[in-house]
Scaffold this active site. Structure first.
Site, PDB file in Angstrom:
ATOM      1  N   GLY A  12       0.749  -1.508   0.682  1.00  0.00           N
ATOM      2  CA  GLY A  12       0.298   0.397  -0.023  1.00  0.00           C
ATOM      3  C   GLY A  12       0.829   1.278  -0.388  1.00  0.00           C
ATOM      4  CB  VAL A 142      -0.319   3.985   6.673  1.00  0.00           C
ATOM      5  CG1 VAL A 142      -0.533   5.004   5.673  1.00  0.00           C
ATOM      6  CG2 VAL A 142      -1.057   2.896   6.458  1.00  0.00           C
ATOM      7  CG  ASP A 143      -0.473  -1.396   8.304  1.00  0.00           C
ATOM      8  OD1 ASP A 143      -1.982  -0.218   9.069  1.00  0.00           O
ATOM      9  OD2 ASP A 143      -0.393  -1.957   7.166  1.00  0.00           O
ATOM     10  N   GLY A 190      -5.985  -1.275   9.825  1.00  0.00           N
ATOM     11  CA  GLY A 190      -4.739  -2.084  10.862  1.00  0.00           C
ATOM     12  C   GLY A 190      -5.227  -2.328  10.981  1.00  0.00           C
ATOM     13  CD  GLU A 246      -7.418  -2.696   7.160  1.00  0.00           C
ATOM     14  OE1 GLU A 246      -8.758  -2.280   6.589  1.00  0.00           O
ATOM     15  OE2 GLU A 246      -6.667  -2.716   7.965  1.00  0.00           O
TER      16      GLU A 246
END
Length: 416
Positions: A12, A142-143, A190, A246
């Site tokens: 991503g 981003v995680d 997440g 999520e």
């Protein structure tokens, strides 16, 4: 060792990965006598196998600055894992045929923990066949779940965007509160780690401010306790703001919802926010709105963190220097102090990073499981510090839409 450098992106995208790409290209241009050309593969390791490569030499300095401030993946990305070499030797034969055809001696892969496994595989395969190649992992996600590094480029900007959004929607929610009670639910990314959900906790300046509750993958979801907290929050403030990762799971480990499963078993998550919103409405009768941040949280370059883009640029430059020094591994971030915030890059072995997952540590999670601690806030605040705004034209960000021609292939088409 002289030769060409190949850069590729995987997984991503983020608001900051082009800052890493710009760092790679900028550092190479400082040392032209040591690197021939900087090539980029279209769509990650798949682009290497397909020999869909571009030469970045035609990227002029003004466009390089615009690229640094552009979200997305100008060179394309992919979610593709190499097979173990013993089970697919032809795949590796093709990979090294492409590298040799273009005299690639340095390979820099920009991605998450799965991409770092690809780095490990390629370096091991090069060493085994005696092919002179240095592989360096350039982290981004981003995680924020890469093990061994203080933070991951891309996280700070996504955290800044989410915390800002939660603070803004909290003001809206408070303004529209009615006697019947009202709630808002935001679902953020997440899968197994709640770093993004936790970042939303930076928005709250006191107990009355959003978010009131944060649901983390690290904390099993207790429906009864959650509903009790929502009821108490609405009774106290007239409204309740909830952030949901999520990957939220019940006590038995079951994910609240899942939408799809790929052929390789990769589960696309989504719908946890809707499940929680429906639960609140059905059980408590409140009016509930919910939203899904989805791609918005990882592509919001218009509110990028200055710290984040500086770190992304630095790891790109550091990756080139490590490669030229003959040092394979993953470039990481080491925090030197919180106040003032000081950091530097370091190098991690592939085995300490590849396919591992860093979750929120217990000291960052509030005792009741519904929020974050001051220790987390102290750790996270520097990462969202400062603004690195793109140039604007006609009221909108002036992003670069990169269109570099493919190099003529030197080999037959892949699979032919």
């Amino acid at each position: 060792m002289s030769g060409n450098l190949l850069y590729a992106q995987s997984g991503g995208v983020t608001a900051a990965n082009h800052a890493s790409a710009a760092g790679v290209i900028a550092e190479e241009r400082l040392q032209p006598e040591r690197i021939g050309r900087v090539l980029a593969a279209r769509n990650g390791i798949l682009g290497v196998l397909r020999e869909t490569l571009v030469d970045t030499a035609s990227l002029l300095d003004p466009d390089l600055r615009r690229l640094r401030a552009t979200p997305g993946g100008a060179f394309g990305s992919c979610r593709f894992d190499l097979d173990p070499e013993e089970s697919n030797p032809a795949q590796y034969a093709r990979l090294f045929a492409v590298l040799a055809a273009h005299d690639v001696r340095y390979f820099l892969y920009n991605g998450g923990n799965g991409s770092m496994e690809t780095c490990r595989q390629v370096q091991a395969a090069a060493d085994a066949r005696g092919y002179a190649l240095i592989v360096v992992g350039v982290p981004k996600t981003v995680d924020n779940d890469i093990v061994g590094t203080d933070c991951c480029p891309g996280y700070g900007s996504a955290a800044k965007y989410l915390a800002t959004s939660v603070r803004e929607v909290g003001l809206d929610l408070a303004a529209m509160t009615t006697n019947a009670g009202r709630a808002f639910v935001l679902e953020v990314m997440g899968r197994n780690a709640g770093w993004l959900a936790a970042a939303c906790g930076l928005a709250a300046e006191d107990d009355s401010a959003a978010p009131h509750l944060i649901l983390l993958p690290e904390v099993p979801f207790d429906e009864a306790r959650f509903l009790e907290r929502v009821r108490d929050t609405v009774a106290r403030w007239g409204h309740c703001s909830v952030v949901v990762a999520e990957g939220l799971r019940r006590d038995d480990g079951q994910i609240l919802s899942m939408q799809d499963r790929s052929q390789k078993g990769y589960v696309q998550l989504g719908g946890a926010g809707e499940v929680v919103a429906e639960l609140i409405h059905r059980s408590l009768g409140y009016k509930v709105h919910y939203a899904v941040a989805d791609y918005l949280q990882r592509s919001a370059r218009h509110l990028a963190s200055k710290t984040d883009t500086a770190q992304a640029f630095a790891v790109g430059k550091a990756a080139v220097r490590r490669a030229l020094a003959g040092q394979p591994g993953v470039v990481g971030m080491k925090r030197l102090s919180d106040v003032p915030y000081r950091w530097r890059t370091n190098l991690l072995p592939f085995e300490a990073v590849a396919n591992l997952e860093r979750k929120l540590p217990p000291e960052f999670i509030a005792a009741d499981g519904f929020g974050v601690t001051e220790a987390f806030r102290r750790w996270c605040r520097p990462l969202i510090s400062g603004e690195d705004l793109p140039a604007f034209r006609d009221g909108l960000p002036d992003y670069l839409r990169l269109q570099l021609p493919l190099l003529p292939p030197a080999l037959p088409a892949y699979g032919a």
